[in-house]
Design a protein around this motif. Structure first.
Motif, PDB file in Angstrom:
ATOM      1  N   PRO A 129     -46.623  -1.676   9.553  1.00  9.13           N
ATOM      2  CA  PRO A 129     -45.007  -1.536   9.288  1.00  9.13           C
ATOM      3  C   PRO A 129     -44.248  -3.196   8.179  1.00  9.13           C
ATOM      4  O   PRO A 129     -44.956  -4.011   8.753  1.00  9.13           O
ATOM      5  N   VAL A 130     -44.101  -2.377   7.372  1.00 10.59           N
ATOM      6  CA  VAL A 130     -43.208  -3.754   6.278  1.00 10.59           C
ATOM      7  C   VAL A 130     -41.645  -3.528   6.419  1.00 10.59           C
ATOM      8  O   VAL A 130     -41.085  -1.686   6.434  1.00 10.59           O
ATOM      9  N   GLY A 131     -40.499  -3.692   6.016  1.00  6.04           N
ATOM     10  CA  GLY A 131     -38.463  -3.585   5.979  1.00  6.04           C
ATOM     11  C   GLY A 131     -38.232  -4.713   6.136  1.00  6.04           C
ATOM     12  O   GLY A 131     -39.340  -6.163   5.505  1.00  6.04           O
ATOM     13  N   VAL A 132     -37.247  -4.553   6.309  1.00 11.40           N
ATOM     14  CA  VAL A 132     -35.918  -5.677   5.719  1.00 11.40           C
ATOM     15  C   VAL A 132     -35.142  -5.603   6.221  1.00 11.40           C
ATOM     16  O   VAL A 132     -35.401  -4.540   6.919  1.00 11.40           O
ATOM     17  N   GLN A 133     -33.798  -6.825   6.554  1.00 11.63           N
ATOM     18  CA  GLN A 133     -32.695  -6.860   6.458  1.00 11.63           C
ATOM     19  C   GLN A 133     -31.234  -6.701   5.211  1.00 11.63           C
ATOM     20  O   GLN A 133     -31.681  -7.114   4.929  1.00 11.63           O
ATOM     21  N   ILE A 134     -30.833  -5.840   5.570  1.00 15.03           N
ATOM     22  CA  ILE A 134     -29.450  -5.055   5.221  1.00 15.03           C
ATOM     23  C   ILE A 134     -27.848  -5.719   5.452  1.00 15.03           C
ATOM     24  O   ILE A 134     -27.973  -6.097   6.797  1.00 15.03           O
ATOM     25  N   ILE A 135     -27.656  -7.416   5.185  1.00 10.51           N
ATOM     26  CA  ILE A 135     -26.391  -8.491   5.379  1.00 10.51           C
ATOM     27  C   ILE A 135     -25.329  -7.121   5.177  1.00 10.51           C
ATOM     28  O   ILE A 135     -25.252  -7.737   4.126  1.00 10.51           O
ATOM     29  N   GLY A 136     -24.288  -7.184   6.109  1.00  8.23           N
ATOM     30  CA  GLY A 136     -23.017  -7.177   5.614  1.00  8.23           C
ATOM     31  C   GLY A 136     -21.394  -7.957   5.880  1.00  8.23           C
ATOM     32  O   GLY A 136     -21.977  -9.410   6.679  1.00  8.23           O
ATOM     33  N   PRO A 137     -20.288  -8.337   5.114  1.00  8.99           N
ATOM     34  CA  PRO A 137     -19.665  -8.324   5.680  1.00  8.99           C
ATOM     35  C   PRO A 137     -18.963  -8.635   7.201  1.00  8.99           C
ATOM     36  O   PRO A 137     -19.049  -7.972   8.025  1.00  8.99           O
TER      37      PRO A 137
ATOM     38  N   THR B 146     -22.053  -7.962  14.512  1.00 10.93           N
ATOM     39  CA  THR B 146     -21.276  -9.026  14.504  1.00 10.93           C
ATOM     40  C   THR B 146     -21.165  -9.827  15.312  1.00 10.93           C
ATOM     41  O   THR B 146     -20.620  -9.155  16.729  1.00 10.93           O
ATOM     42  N   TYR B 147     -21.261 -11.306  15.256  1.00  7.68           N
ATOM     43  CA  TYR B 147     -20.746 -11.572  16.936  1.00  7.68           C
ATOM     44  C   TYR B 147     -19.639 -11.667  17.404  1.00  7.68           C
ATOM     45  O   TYR B 147     -18.439 -11.012  16.877  1.00  7.68           O
ATOM     46  N   ASN B 148     -19.738 -10.975  18.601  1.00  8.53           N
ATOM     47  CA  ASN B 148     -18.776 -10.788  20.158  1.00  8.53           C
ATOM     48  C   ASN B 148     -18.687  -9.496  20.005  1.00  8.53           C
ATOM     49  O   ASN B 148     -16.986  -9.094  19.672  1.00  8.53           O
ATOM     50  N   LEU B 149     -19.299  -8.770  18.554  1.00  8.68           N
ATOM     51  CA  LEU B 149     -18.440  -7.477  18.792  1.00  8.68           C
ATOM     52  C   LEU B 149     -19.160  -6.491  19.974  1.00  8.68           C
ATOM     53  O   LEU B 149     -18.006  -6.048  20.427  1.00  8.68           O
ATOM     54  N   CYS B 150     -20.215  -7.254  20.716  1.00  2.00           N
ATOM     55  CA  CYS B 150     -20.195  -6.202  21.630  1.00  2.00           C
ATOM     56  C   CYS B 150     -20.622  -7.298  23.004  1.00  2.00           C
ATOM     57  O   CYS B 150     -21.051  -8.165  22.791  1.00  2.00           O
ATOM     58  N   PRO B 151     -19.238  -6.752  24.084  1.00  3.17           N
ATOM     59  CA  PRO B 151     -19.378  -8.340  24.740  1.00  3.17           C
ATOM     60  C   PRO B 151     -20.788  -7.990  25.377  1.00  3.17           C
ATOM     61  O   PRO B 151     -21.222  -6.949  25.807  1.00  3.17           O
TER      62      PRO B 151
ATOM     63  N   ALA C 199     -28.837 -14.421   8.497  1.00  4.52           N
ATOM     64  CA  ALA C 199     -27.324 -13.521   9.483  1.00  4.52           C
ATOM     65  C   ALA C 199     -26.385 -14.699  10.454  1.00  4.52           C
ATOM     66  O   ALA C 199     -25.389 -14.368  10.764  1.00  4.52           O
ATOM     67  N   THR C 200     -27.463 -14.823  11.116  1.00  5.58           N
ATOM     68  CA  THR C 200     -27.511 -15.882  13.166  1.00  5.58           C
ATOM     69  C   THR C 200     -26.559 -16.498  12.924  1.00  5.58           C
ATOM     70  O   THR C 200     -25.665 -16.675  13.525  1.00  5.58           O
ATOM     71  N   LEU C 201     -26.616 -17.629  12.464  1.00  6.88           N
ATOM     72  CA  LEU C 201     -26.042 -18.699  11.993  1.00  6.88           C
ATOM     73  C   LEU C 201     -24.231 -18.429  11.808  1.00  6.88           C
ATOM     74  O   LEU C 201     -23.562 -19.003  12.519  1.00  6.88           O
ATOM     75  N   THR C 202     -24.552 -17.684  10.801  1.00  5.83           N
ATOM     76  CA  THR C 202     -22.161 -17.665  10.865  1.00  5.83           C
ATOM     77  C   THR C 202     -22.454 -16.130  11.349  1.00  5.83           C
ATOM     78  O   THR C 202     -20.460 -15.100  10.772  1.00  5.83           O
ATOM     79  N   GLY C 203     -22.355 -15.228  12.234  1.00  5.40           N
ATOM     80  CA  GLY C 203     -22.504 -13.985  12.772  1.00  5.40           C
ATOM     81  C   GLY C 203     -21.843 -12.649  11.733  1.00  5.40           C
ATOM     82  O   GLY C 203     -21.376 -11.885  12.391  1.00  5.40           O
ATOM     83  N   LEU C 204     -22.828 -12.726  10.864  1.00  2.00           N
ATOM     84  CA  LEU C 204     -22.813 -11.919  10.112  1.00  2.00           C
ATOM     85  C   LEU C 204     -23.689 -10.078  10.519  1.00  2.00           C
ATOM     86  O   LEU C 204     -25.150 -10.481  11.550  1.00  2.00           O
ATOM     87  N   PRO C 205     -22.883  -9.426  10.546  1.00  2.00           N
ATOM     88  CA  PRO C 205     -23.640  -8.134  10.688  1.00  2.00           C
ATOM     89  C   PRO C 205     -24.643  -7.610  10.078  1.00  2.00           C
ATOM     90  O   PRO C 205     -24.657  -8.284   8.802  1.00  2.00           O
TER      91      PRO C 205
END
Length: 490
Positions: free
Chosen positions: A453-461, A196-201, A433-439
């Motif tokens: 390799p192939v894969g996906v992202q899991i977007i959370g609240p 999440t945006y700003n979680l890690c300084p 996910a980036t635009l709204t700061g989501l994890p």
């Protein structure tokens, strides 16, 4: 067990082995150093080596373990993206004029890693200005994908993803504004978490030669990378929490626990298509397989929802806001060219390329209105997450592609199932996910028919980072995760 057999173990497994005295921190560090010296002439992931200090730190870790001390990263070999300040080592961001810049102090996140007992092996390669999904520069050369040396490892944390895939330690630190954690994880078959945006300084994750002071960079985050989902929270918890110089004066971190602890309880929205940029057959096939597997566990899986924000408009907004930030740092000649191009745009041109030009030349008034639109999007996501716990979607539209170092990214092309698309349009997928700061947690789902390799992202609240992280861990446990590249599985 021979030392080389530790090379692809998870950080959690290595930590348990250290505690049980099955292996020493010096042995783990030397094993990683040996692998780098054996293989990195081919991969070129580690651009700055710090082996002497790493072995000193490992000896200190062994002494601490002998005294019964326990810290989250004690004795674990770790690599770090070149863009982080580490006292005494160069921080260049790939810019040749900064090749001799050496900060006097560690970034806050590096200080936290060291305090937690981490053993830093060195720095990993990046593209110039962290501004590409390929990792090359004139100072350190080109980093190659361990699954196919002729292809990109992703970027801008490409050196970190390649280092993990090649077995150079279980953990790495990266950063992300245009997918720079998730894209290289995807291309190299490893895990990453965009917090999440700003979680890690971010103090000390600073373009040289600017001072390392607390500063917010719109949408930009730092975060953990690993070969196992279980390791991501280990490093995230060390990096997270407000900077004591500003927000830490009054705030403390208290992330909520994951919404669920079993796959059967998750409510998941699966998206595999974008109206402006499709995902190719390999990616869609992997997502389809995962959706079926999740359904088989009893999880509630939906393939569409009226609550999902307008993907087209969100992608256009992201392009404008991203480039209004990044464009501020362009050289005068580039800015002049962008202004000339933007002046020729038709108001009816809603292509992503046009939106990028508009972003570079955006007025503050236009940015304020875009910021209002972003607030509206955040409200839509909050509503969505009342019905769903996570959104699963692509990170990029294709597996890793051959190196392409042509200088103008707008003129590069990416081929998706036989049709060419503008290379920068790929921003649309990580941008969700980036635009709204989501994890968002990047997870591997095996290999394509071509062995990539192939894969996906899991977007959370928002600020519920433990929810996508837990889902990633459960998927890894149930269906498998990282597969070592054959060339480096020794």
């Amino acid at each position: 067990m021979a030392k080389s057999e530790w090379s692809f173990k998870s950080a959690v497994e290595l930590s348990a082995a250290l505690t049980a005295k099955k292996v020493s921190a010096v042995e783990l560090t030397q094993d990683a150093i040996d692998r780098i010296e054996r293989h990195d002439s081919k991969v070129n992931a580690i651009c700055v080596r710090d082996f002497d200090r790493a072995l000193d730190a490992a000896r200190e870790a062994d002494a601490a373990l002998a005294r019964g001390e326990r810290k989250p990263l004690l004795g674990l070999p770790i690599t770090v993206k070149e863009s982080y300040n580490i006292a005494g080592l160069p921080t260049t961001w790939g810019w040749t004029p900064q090749k001799d810049f050496k900060p006097a102090e560690d970034a806050l996140s590096i200080a936290r890693v060291k305090e937690a007992g981490g053993v830093i092996l060195g720095k990993t390669n990046v593209p110039v200005g962290l501004a590409d999904w390929q990792s090359y520069n004139e100072i350190y050369g080109t980093t190659n994908n361990p699954f196919d040396l002729g292809r990109t490892p992703g970027g801008s944390s490409g050196g970190s993803s390649a280092a993990l895939a090649a077995g150079y330690g279980p953990l790495s630190l990266g950063s992300d504004i245009g997918g720079s954690l998730r894209v290289p994880a995807f291309h190299c078959g490893v895990y990453a978490h965009k917090p999440t945006y700003n979680l890690c300084p971010t103090r000390g994750h600073t373009p040289p030669p600017f001072p390392a002071i607390p500063m917010e960079r719109d949408m930009a985050v730092i975060g953990p990378m690993a070969r196992s989902a279980v390791d991501l929270p280990l490093l995230l918890d060390v990096m997270a929490g407000p900077d004591p110089l500003d927000l830490g004066i009054g705030y403390k971190l208290a992330l909520p626990e994951a919404r669920h602890r079993a796959l059967k309880d998750f409510r998941v929205l699966v998206i595999d298509s974008h109206p402006l940029l499709p995902a190719n057959a390999d990616i869609r096939g992997a997502i389809e397989k995962l959706a079926g597997q999740l359904t088989g566990t009893g999880a509630r899986v939906a393939r569409e929802s009226p609550l999902f924000p307008d993907f087209t408009e969100a992608s256009r907004l992201y392009m404008r806001m991203l480039m209004s930030f990044l464009g501020a740092f362009l050289p005068p000649d580039n800015l002049a060219g962008a202004r000339a191009g933007a002046a020729q745009l038709s108001p009816d041109d809603k292509s992503l390329a046009a939106e990028r030009l508009r972003g570079i030349t955006s007025t503050h008034q236009a940015w304020v209105f875009d910021e209002g639109a972003r607030a509206g999007l955040r409200a839509q996501w909050r509503q969505l997450f009342k019905t769903f716990d996570a959104v699963i979607c692509p990170i990029m539209p294709t597996p890793a592609y051959p190196h392409d170092h042509s200088p103008e990214q707008e003129k590069r092309r990416i081929n998706i199932d036989g049709k060419d698309h503008a290379y920068p349009d790929q921003l649309a997928w990580p941008g969700i996910a980036t635009l709204t700061g989501l994890p968002a947690t990047a997870i591997p789902l095996g290999l394509s028919k071509g062995g990539l390799p192939v894969g996906v992202q899991i977007i959370g609240p928002f600020l519920e980072d433990r929810t996508p992280l837990k889902l990633a861990e459960l998927i890894e446990r149930e269906f498998g995760g990282f597969v070592p590249p054959p060339l480096f599985n020794d």
